[in-house]
Design a protein around this motif. Structure first.
Motif: not given
Length: 775
Positions: A143, A146-148, A151
Motif C-alpha cells: 500500500e 502504491e501511495q508512494t 504521490l
C-alpha cells in the motif's frame, strides 16, 4: 543354629569349645553306635562301648578341626556376607537416591517436556503471528508503495519545481519539473550542488538563500530568474523550508518553485500602466487646475471689489462651486494615491480658531447658496495651536459639510466642535449634523465603502458625497489616528462625528508683510496660461511689485541675461520646456541668479523634489498672499538692506537653505577642517565613479524583486553618501534599505528613481559648497 554354634564358639573360645565339642561328639558317637548296635545286635557289650569310645576319640579331633574350619569359614563368610549386606544396603540406599534423583529428573524432564510442548505451541503461535505480521507489513509496504507511486505521480504531475537538498547543499531528490529545468534525470541530479547545475550568479543566490534557511531555521520565499537547459529564461517564486526526521533531526531543506513569468510580465505592464496613470493624473491635474485656479483666484479678487448684492451672490456661488470642484478633484487624486499606498500627511502648527473660522466661512457660503442655515458651535475651549495636516482635515470637513448640504432640502447644517486636552494631546471632535433625508440603519455600515450608493427611494440613487468622498475621508481620518462614525435616522437627518488626537504645539509666529510693502521687487513670471497670468500679475502688483511676463522658456532665457530681477516665478509645464529645464540651463550658466521659485498646479506636500531639481522653493496655484510673503521674506532678506545687499545676502541665504537641505554641513565642516578639502574632492570623485555601478545593480535588484539585495545595495549607497555628507541621498537610501517600513515595496521604485535623479545635482551642490567653504 549355626549362628548359635558360632556364638558359642566365640563365647567359649576354641579350646574349651573344642573340648566340649569333642566330648559332645564322643558322646554322640557312643550314643549313635550304641543305638545302631542295639538295633542291629540287640545288645551292647563293654567292648563295644570301649570301641565306640576309642572310635570317638579318633574321629573327634578331625571332626572338631573340620567343624572349627567350617565355623571359621562360616564366620568369614558371615563377615563377608555382612560386608556384602552393608554394601548391598549402601547400594540399595544409593539405588534409592538414584531412584529419587531419577524420579526428580523424570519429573523435571516431564516438566521440561511440558514446557517444551507449551513453548512449541507458543512458537507455533508466534510463527503464525509473525507470518501474519509479515503479511500485514507486506500488505502495508505494498500500500505504501502504491501511495508512494501515487504521490510521486502527483509530484511529477505538478508544474511547480519540487526538490530536496541535504545539509551539505546536495540534491537528494526532485520531481519531473525540476528535471525539465536542469536537463538532468533525478538519478543524475542526486549528489550534485547548485554550483554544478546553475550559472555562477544564479547558484550564488540559491546557495545564499539556502544558508539563510539553515541559519535561521525558518521558511523563506523570494523571486529569482532561472534558466532552463534549453536556454529559456523564466521567473520563479521560490519557497524553501527546513524538514526534519521523526526524532527532530534536521535532514535538509525542501524547495518549491512556481513559474510566474507571466505574472512578472503582467506586474511590469501594470507598473507601466500605473506610471502612465500617474502621468495622466499629473497632466489632468495641471490641465484642470489651471482654469480652476484661475476661477478661484479671479472670483476671490472680484469679491474684494464693489459689487451689487446680486453680483456678490452669483460670484460667491461661482467661488464656492470652484472650491467644491477642487475638492472633488482632490478626492480623485487621493483615491489614486490610496491605490498606490502613498497617501501622506504633512503636519504643521495651526491655529484651531482661525482654522474653524475658515471652515465656517466657506461652509456658510455652501449652505447659503442652497437656501440653508449654517452654524458652527465651539462648545469648549481650544488650545492656541496644534500639530496636524490642516489640508487633510479641511478636506474631511468639507466633504462632510458638502454631503450635508447636498442631502438637506431645507433646514440647517450644524457643526459642533469640541476639544479635550489630556497629557499634551488635544482630542478633537467635530459633529457635522443636518436635517436632511437621513440614511437607513442597514446602510450605515456600508456608506464608507468606495463608490457605494444608498437607495433612498424607488428609482432614486443617492451617492453619498461624490461617491468616493466618504471613503477617502475615513481613510484620511484613520491615517491621522482618528475615525469617522455616523448616526442617522431616515427623515430626521444625519450626524457624522470626526474624532482625532493631535499633539499640542507652540503657536507659529506671524512673519508680517512689512517687507513687501517697503521693498517693491522686480519679478519675472514665466507662465503660458492667460488666466493664470492675470490672477498672478494682479496679486503681485497689488502687493506693490513690478511683474514681467515670459510665456515660454525660450523667452525667459532671452530676458534674464539682459534684465535684473529680484525673484523668478517658474511654471512647471510650459509649451517648449519645463520649469526644471530652465533651471538646469540657468544653473549650468554659472551666473548670479535671483531666487528660483516653482509654480505648480499640484498640491505640495514635500518640496524636497523641487529643491533637488534646482528650485529654491515651490508654491501651489493659485498663489496666495501668505505664500508670496513667506517666499520673499525668506529669500529676499530684510528691508533695511540695500537692493544690492538684498540680492547678495538673499542668494547666500538661498544657498545656505539649499546646503542645509541637501548636505550634512556639521560633518562636512569638521571633516574639511581636519583633513582639508583635497581628501573630500578625492572622495567625491570616487563616489562619482561608484554610483553608476551601484545604481545599475540596485535597479536590477528592484526588477528582480530581490529585497535582501536591494537593502544591501541601498546600505552601501547610504554609507558612501554619508562619508561625503550627502544628507538628502543618505535619507532616501535609509528608506530604501529598510524593508520593514510601511508600503516599502510600493515606494522602493520611487526612492531608487529619486536617488538616480538627485545624486548628480547633489554632488554639484556639494562641490559648490566646498569651493565657497575653501575660500
Amino acid at each position: 543354629m549355626a549362628q548359635y554354634y558360632v556364638n558359642l564358639l566365640v563365647k567359649l573360645g576354641i579350646v574349651r569349645f573344642s573340648m566340649l565339642l569333642a566330648l559332645a561328639l564322643i558322646a554322640l558317637a557312643v550314643v549313635v553306635q550304641v543305638t545302631i548296635t542295639l538295633v542291629l545286635n540287640g545288645s551292647v557289650h563293654d567292648n563295644d562301648i570301649l570301641r565306640f569310645v576309642i572310635f570317638g576319640l579318633l574321629i573327634t579331633p578331625w571332626a572338631v578341626y573340620f567343624l572349627s574350619v567350617v565355623v571359621d569359614q562360616l564366620e568369614k563368610s558371615r563377615q563377608h556376607l555382612t560386608t556384602f549386606i552393608e554394601k548391598l544396603e549402601e547400594m540399595r540406599f544409593r539405588d534409592m537416591e538414584l531412584n529419587r534423583q531419577l524420579t526428580y529428573n523424570v519429573e523435571q524432564l516431564n516438566q521440561e517436556i511440558e514446557e517444551r510442548k507449551r513453548a512449541e505451541v507458543a512458537r507455533k503461535a508466534a510463527i503464525l503471528s509473525l507470518k501474519k505480521e509479515v503479511h500485514r507489513r507486506e500488505k502495508a509496504q505494498l500500500e505504501l508503495a502504491e501511495q508512494t507511486a501515487l504521490l510521486r505521480s502527483f509530484i511529477d504531475a505538478s508544474p511547480d519545481l519540487i526538490y530536496y537538498r541535504n545539509e551539505k547543499g546536495k540534491f537528494s531528490g526532485c520531481n519531473k519539473a525540476m528535471e525539465d529545468l536542469t536537463g538532468k534525470r533525478e538519478s543524475e541530479l542526486v549528489g550534485l550542488t547548485p554550483w554544478d547545475i546553475y550559472s555562477k550568479d544564479i547558484a550564488s543566490k540559491v546557495v545564499e538563500t539556502d544558508q539563510q534557511v539553515f541559519d535561521n531555521n525558518v521558511s523563506l520565499t523570494y523571486e529569482q530568474w532561472l534558466i532552463y537547459s534549453d536556454g529559456q529564461k523564466a521567473y520563479f517564486e521560490l519557497r524553501k523550508l527546513p524538514f526534519y526526521s521523526q526524532d527532530g533531526f534536521r535532514l535538509g531543506l525542501v524547495g518549491f518553485g512556481r513559474e510566474i513569468t507571466e505574472r512578472k510580465r503582467y506586474q511590469d505592464e501594470l507598473e507601466k500602466v500605473n506610471q502612465d496613470k500617474i502621468a495622466f493624473i499629473s497632466t489632468i491635474s495641471h490641465e484642470l487646475r489651471t482654469p480652476l485656479n484661475g476661477i478661484v483666484g479671479l472670483s476671490r479678487m472680484l469679491l474684494d471689489t464693489r459689487l451689487s448684492c446680486e453680483q456678490s451672490d452669483y460670484l460667491r456661488t461661482i467661488h464656492v462651486s470652484a472650491i467644491t470642484l477642487g475638492n472633488i478633484f482632490n478626492d480623485i487624486i487621493d483615491l489614486d494615491k490610496y491605490d498606490r499606498s502613498k497617501l501622506e500627511l504633512v503636519s504643521q502648527p495651526i491655529d484651531l480658531l482661525d482654522f474653524m473660522t475658515e471652515i465656517e466661512n466657506i461652509s456658510g457660503l455652501m449652505a447659503e447658496q442652497q437656501g440653508l442655515r449654517f452654524s458652527l458651535d465651539k462648545i469648549t475651549l481650544f488650545p492656541p495651536s496644534v500639530m496636524l495636516d490642516a489640508t487633510r482635515l479641511r478636506q474631511i470637513l468639507w466633504n462632510l459639510v458638502g454631503n450635508a448640504v447636498k442631502f438637506t432640502k431645507q433646514g440647517i447644517v450644524n457643526v459642533v466642535a469640541r476639544c479635550n486636552v489630556k497629557d499634551n494631546i488635544a482630542h478633537l471632535q467635530f459633529d457635522v449634523g443636518d436635517s436632511g433625508i437621513g440614511i437607513p440603519l442597514e446602510e450605515q455600515n456600508k456608506i464608507f465603502a468606495m463608490y457605494y450608493q444608498v437607495q433612498q427611494e424607488e428609482n432614486n440613487l443617492h451617492a453619498v458625497g461624490t461617491g468616493i468622498g466618504l471613503a477617502v475621508s475615513r481613510k484620511l481620518a484613520r491615517l491621522m489616528g482618528g475615525d469617522i462614525v455616523v448616526d442617522s435616522k431616515v427623515g430626521e437627518g444625519s450626524t457624522f462625528t470626526v474624532t482625532l488626537g493631535v499633539p499640542l504645539s507652540e503657536p507659529s509666529k506671524d512673519i508680517g508683510i512689512i517687507i513687501v510693502e517697503q521693498i517693491p521687487l522686480k519679478i519675472l513670471l514665466v507662465e503660458d496660461i492667460e488666466l493664470n497670468i492675470t490672477v498672478t500679475v494682479d496679486l503681485l502688483e497689488g502687493l506693490g511689485h513690478t511683474v514681467i511676463v515670459a510665456r515660454c522658456g525660450k523667452k525667459a532665457l532671452e530676458i534674464l541675461p539682459t534684465t535684473y530681477f529680484d525673484l523668478l516665478l517658474l511654471d512647471i509645464q510650459l509649451p517648449d520646456m519645463t520649469g526644471f529645464d530652465i533651471v538646469k540651463v540657468l544653473r549650468d550658466g554659472n551666473v548670479s541668479l535671483p531666487p528660483l521659485v516653482a509654480l505648480t498646479a499640484n498640491v505640495i506636500k514635500d518640496k524636497t523634489e523641487y529643491i533637488a531639481r534646482g528650485m529654491d522653493d515651490a508654491i501651489s496655484k493659485p498663489i496666495s498672499v501668505s505664500a508670496v510673503v513667506d517666499v520673499i521674506e525668506r529669500l529676499v532678506m530684510q528691508c533695511h538692506f540695500s537692493k544690492e545687499q538684498t540680492v547678495v545676502l538673499g542668494q547666500k541665504r538661498l544657498n545656505n537653505n539649499l546646503y542645509a537641505t541637501l548636505l550634512d554641513l556639521e560633518m562636512l565642516s569638521s571633516y574639511v577642517d581636519i583633513v582639508g578639502p583635497v581628501p573630500v574632492y578625492k572622495s567625491i570623485i570616487m563616489f562619482e565613479k561608484l554610483m553608476p555601478e551601484y545604481l545599475q545593480i540596485l535597479g536590477s535588484n528592484v526588477i528582480a524583486k530581490d529585497q535582501r539585495s536591494i537593502a544591501s545595495k541601498a546600505h552601501q549607497i547610504k554609507s558612501a553618501a554619508c562619508s561625503i555628507g550627502l544628507k538628502h541621498i543618505q535619507k532616501v537610501a535609509q528608506k530604501a534599505q529598510s524593508p520593514d517600513l510601511p508600503a516599502w515595496w510600493e515606494n522602493i521604485t520611487d526612492w531608487v528613481d529619486e536617488i538616480q535623479a538627485s545624486y548628480s545635482h547633489d554632488l554639484g551642490v556639494l562641490k559648490q559648497w566646498l569651493n565657497e567653504y575653501k575660500k
